[in-house]
Design a protein around this motif. Structure first.
Motif, PDB file in Angstrom:
ATOM      1  N   ILE A  85     -10.304   3.158   7.994  1.00  0.00           N
ATOM      2  CA  ILE A  85      -9.380   2.037   7.772  1.00  0.00           C
ATOM      3  C   ILE A  85      -9.030   1.921   6.297  1.00  0.00           C
ATOM      4  O   ILE A  85      -7.873   1.690   5.922  1.00  0.00           O
ATOM      5  CB  ILE A  85     -10.004   0.724   8.296  1.00  0.00           C
ATOM      6  N   MET A  86     -10.024   2.087   5.446  1.00  0.00           N
ATOM      7  CA  MET A  86      -9.791   2.022   4.006  1.00  0.00           C
ATOM      8  C   MET A  86      -8.815   3.110   3.560  1.00  0.00           C
ATOM      9  O   MET A  86      -7.859   2.829   2.819  1.00  0.00           O
ATOM     10  CB  MET A  86     -11.115   2.151   3.274  1.00  0.00           C
ATOM     11  N   LEU A  87      -9.041   4.347   3.984  1.00  0.00           N
ATOM     12  CA  LEU A  87      -8.164   5.448   3.582  1.00  0.00           C
ATOM     13  C   LEU A  87      -6.766   5.296   4.173  1.00  0.00           C
ATOM     14  O   LEU A  87      -5.762   5.594   3.512  1.00  0.00           O
ATOM     15  CB  LEU A  87      -8.778   6.780   4.005  1.00  0.00           C
ATOM     16  N   HIS A  88      -6.698   4.829   5.421  1.00  0.00           N
ATOM     17  CA  HIS A  88      -5.387   4.627   6.046  1.00  0.00           C
ATOM     18  C   HIS A  88      -4.601   3.544   5.314  1.00  0.00           C
ATOM     19  O   HIS A  88      -3.397   3.708   5.052  1.00  0.00           O
ATOM     20  CB  HIS A  88      -5.572   4.253   7.514  1.00  0.00           C
ATOM     21  N   GLY A  89      -5.276   2.451   4.961  1.00  0.00           N
ATOM     22  CA  GLY A  89      -4.597   1.397   4.222  1.00  0.00           C
ATOM     23  C   GLY A  89      -4.163   1.847   2.841  1.00  0.00           C
ATOM     24  O   GLY A  89      -3.081   1.476   2.366  1.00  0.00           O
ATOM     25  N   ALA A  90      -4.987   2.672   2.182  1.00  0.00           N
ATOM     26  CA  ALA A  90      -4.628   3.159   0.851  1.00  0.00           C
ATOM     27  C   ALA A  90      -3.459   4.130   0.914  1.00  0.00           C
ATOM     28  O   ALA A  90      -2.547   4.073   0.074  1.00  0.00           O
ATOM     29  CB  ALA A  90      -5.838   3.810   0.194  1.00  0.00           C
ATOM     30  N   CYS A  91      -3.459   5.043   1.901  1.00  0.00           N
ATOM     31  CA  CYS A  91      -2.347   5.986   2.040  1.00  0.00           C
ATOM     32  C   CYS A  91      -1.051   5.273   2.398  1.00  0.00           C
ATOM     33  O   CYS A  91       0.034   5.678   1.961  1.00  0.00           O
ATOM     34  CB  CYS A  91      -2.684   7.031   3.102  1.00  0.00           C
ATOM     35  N   PRO A 118     -10.632   7.188  -5.519  1.00  0.00           N
ATOM     36  CA  PRO A 118      -9.509   7.730  -4.742  1.00  0.00           C
ATOM     37  C   PRO A 118      -8.623   6.652  -4.140  1.00  0.00           C
ATOM     38  O   PRO A 118      -7.406   6.852  -4.025  1.00  0.00           O
ATOM     39  CB  PRO A 118     -10.205   8.568  -3.656  1.00  0.00           C
ATOM     40  N   VAL A 119      -9.209   5.507  -3.767  1.00  0.00           N
ATOM     41  CA  VAL A 119      -8.384   4.417  -3.245  1.00  0.00           C
ATOM     42  C   VAL A 119      -7.440   3.901  -4.325  1.00  0.00           C
ATOM     43  O   VAL A 119      -6.250   3.655  -4.065  1.00  0.00           O
ATOM     44  CB  VAL A 119      -9.291   3.286  -2.700  1.00  0.00           C
ATOM     45  N   ALA A 120      -7.948   3.738  -5.546  1.00  0.00           N
ATOM     46  CA  ALA A 120      -7.094   3.280  -6.645  1.00  0.00           C
ATOM     47  C   ALA A 120      -5.985   4.295  -6.942  1.00  0.00           C
ATOM     48  O   ALA A 120      -4.835   3.913  -7.205  1.00  0.00           O
ATOM     49  CB  ALA A 120      -7.946   3.031  -7.886  1.00  0.00           C
ATOM     50  N   LEU A 121      -6.310   5.586  -6.891  1.00  0.00           N
ATOM     51  CA  LEU A 121      -5.291   6.610  -7.133  1.00  0.00           C
ATOM     52  C   LEU A 121      -4.244   6.633  -6.021  1.00  0.00           C
ATOM     53  O   LEU A 121      -3.048   6.823  -6.289  1.00  0.00           O
ATOM     54  CB  LEU A 121      -5.961   7.977  -7.258  1.00  0.00           C
ATOM     55  N   LEU A 122      -4.688   6.442  -4.785  1.00  0.00           N
ATOM     56  CA  LEU A 122      -3.732   6.400  -3.679  1.00  0.00           C
ATOM     57  C   LEU A 122      -2.809   5.196  -3.784  1.00  0.00           C
ATOM     58  O   LEU A 122      -1.608   5.292  -3.507  1.00  0.00           O
ATOM     59  CB  LEU A 122      -4.490   6.363  -2.342  1.00  0.00           C
ATOM     60  N   SER A 163       1.438   2.852 -10.719  1.00  0.00           N
ATOM     61  CA  SER A 163       1.772   1.432 -10.639  1.00  0.00           C
ATOM     62  C   SER A 163       0.484   0.621 -10.527  1.00  0.00           C
ATOM     63  O   SER A 163      -0.364   0.897  -9.670  1.00  0.00           O
ATOM     64  CB  SER A 163       2.679   1.173  -9.420  1.00  0.00           C
ATOM     65  N   TRP A 164       0.353  -0.380 -11.396  1.00  0.00           N
ATOM     66  CA  TRP A 164      -0.837  -1.222 -11.395  1.00  0.00           C
ATOM     67  C   TRP A 164      -0.736  -2.380 -10.405  1.00  0.00           C
ATOM     68  O   TRP A 164      -1.746  -3.005 -10.082  1.00  0.00           O
ATOM     69  CB  TRP A 164      -1.081  -1.783 -12.798  1.00  0.00           C
ATOM     70  N   LYS A 165       0.446  -2.686  -9.929  1.00  0.00           N
ATOM     71  CA  LYS A 165       0.616  -3.854  -9.071  1.00  0.00           C
ATOM     72  C   LYS A 165      -0.174  -3.754  -7.772  1.00  0.00           C
ATOM     73  O   LYS A 165      -0.900  -4.690  -7.407  1.00  0.00           O
ATOM     74  CB  LYS A 165       2.112  -4.065  -8.784  1.00  0.00           C
ATOM     75  N   PRO A 166      -0.081  -2.643  -7.019  1.00  0.00           N
ATOM     76  CA  PRO A 166      -0.894  -2.573  -5.784  1.00  0.00           C
ATOM     77  C   PRO A 166      -2.391  -2.554  -6.053  1.00  0.00           C
ATOM     78  O   PRO A 166      -3.184  -3.027  -5.228  1.00  0.00           O
ATOM     79  CB  PRO A 166      -0.421  -1.273  -5.126  1.00  0.00           C
ATOM     80  N   ILE A 167      -2.821  -2.038  -7.221  1.00  0.00           N
ATOM     81  CA  ILE A 167      -4.248  -2.029  -7.539  1.00  0.00           C
ATOM     82  C   ILE A 167      -4.746  -3.441  -7.807  1.00  0.00           C
ATOM     83  O   ILE A 167      -5.829  -3.834  -7.339  1.00  0.00           O
ATOM     84  CB  ILE A 167      -4.515  -1.109  -8.746  1.00  0.00           C
ATOM     85  N   LEU A 168      -3.968  -4.240  -8.553  1.00  0.00           N
ATOM     86  CA  LEU A 168      -4.342  -5.635  -8.779  1.00  0.00           C
ATOM     87  C   LEU A 168      -4.350  -6.415  -7.475  1.00  0.00           C
ATOM     88  O   LEU A 168      -5.220  -7.272  -7.249  1.00  0.00           O
ATOM     89  CB  LEU A 168      -3.379  -6.270  -9.779  1.00  0.00           C
TER      90      LEU A 168
END
Length: 351
Positions: A85-91, A118-122, A163-168
């Motif tokens: 779920i985590m990887l799917h949401g990040a992708c 990897p989640v932050a990079l995705l 982009s920093w917006k999705p990471i924040l």
């Protein structure tokens, strides 16, 4: 009652497989966009474009490790589902979904915490990854003139800007889900020790390796033999062993964040304190997401059958070590071979 439990785990594995399939399709579309941006359409048309999502979902559902964990009613499928779920949401760049999977996976098992990179990079770059070195070499001669004319613009056109917006947004949702989970735990565990007792019995139990019952890992065997005087030192060494690999791999594979997540899960499955068959099921399923890249990997035949041979030897080694108490080096030899074959399968000839 056992039949009902089995149906629950079958449903969990099926949902995880469908999410892996969707993630594979997302990665495949991003890969095709990257190839088009580098003007490598002819190479894509001439190559066999395998449906990586379908392959990965079938591998996850039908490999023996998944079936064993499902029949044994192990909780590993639930942990694997949260990681997926985590990887799917990040992708998909869905920060709330990725944060939910990350918080729950970390809550159930401490080791998925290293997947934050990897989640932050995705989330920052998206799944729009560059093509593999094989495709770059195939298109080098054809694009040599265009590259000289356009400079660096053509080669970097397929790379998304960070982009920093999705990471924040992800960090905010991690905080919200963490508060929600901790609040529920404090309410439920109020009469049996509270959160402190929970952390000691879960994360503390994982890090201190108190249970030395035989399992498919190597830590129980090592700490059963080590002197108590050196136990604290080796606990630090073994626990830091995984952390030492995080940053170098992130620097090397920052352009392939989903593959970086797969490498992390494979390392955790080998080096965690209490590994299970479900951990192998997860990284084997994620390995199928890179079916197109694996088609160009070297020594595939030997690595594939080497892994199968080591897996088939596991019940023999278990019988010799646990029941017959003979061949004291059998378990160490088996585990060493399994780690060697897995490392070769991951790193040999991929780039």
């Amino acid at each position: 009652m056992n039949a009902q439990h089995s149906l629950v785990f079958v449903a969990v594995d099926f949902i995880a497989a469908m999410l892996i399939r969707s993630t594979g399709r997302t990665l495949q579309m991003a890969r095709n966009r990257s190839l088009k941006s580098l003007d490598l359409r002819k190479s894509v048309n001439n190559s066999v474009n395998v449906s990586a999502g379908d392959t990965a979902s079938l591998i996850y559902l039908w490999n023996p490790w998944t079936i064993i964990t499902c029949v044994g009613s192990c909780t590993s499928p639930i942990e694997n589902l949260m990681v997926v779920i985590m990887l799917h949401g990040a992708c998909s760049r869905l920060a709330p979904l990725a944060a939910f999977g990350y918080v729950m996976a970390t809550h159930l098992s401490l080791y998925p915490a290293i997947l934050i990179l990897p989640v932050a990079l995705l989330l920052g770059y998206g799944p729009d990854t560059p093509p593999t070195k094989v495709f770059l070499q195939k298109g080098l001669s054809a694009n040599k003139i265009d590259m000289s004319d356009n400079g660096k613009g053509t080669s970097q056109k397929g790379f998304g800007q960070f982009s920093w917006k999705p990471i924040l947004h992800f960090i905010l949702w991690v905080f919200i889900w963490s508060c929600y989970v901790l609040l529920l735990n404090s309410i439920i565990l109020n009469k049996v020790g509270g959160l402190q007792e929970m952390f000691e019995k879960t994360y503390g139990f994982i890090l201190t390796v108190k249970d030395l019952s035989p399992n498919i890992g190597v830590l129980w065997y090592f700490f059963a033999e080590v002197f108590d005087f050196f136990r604290s030192f080796f606990l630090i060494v073994f626990n830091m062993n995984i952390i030492f690999m995080v940053l170098p791999l992130a620097i090397r594979l920052k352009h392939r964040p989903c593959f970086l997540a797969f490498v992390y899960t494979a390392i955790v499955a080998m080096l965690k304190s209490y590994p299970s068959a479900g951990d192998s099921a997860l990284y084997l399923g994620l390995l199928g997401l890179f079916a197109n890249e694996l088609a160009e990997m070297q020594f595939t035949f030997f690595l594939f059958f080497g892994y199968i041979g080591v897996s088939l030897l596991s019940p023999v080694m278990h019988n010799l070590w646990i029941w017959r108490v003979s061949l004291s080096l059998s378990l160490s030899f088996y585990t060493h071979m399994l780690c060697t074959v897995t490392n070769m399968a991951v790193f040999t000839g991929y780039w």
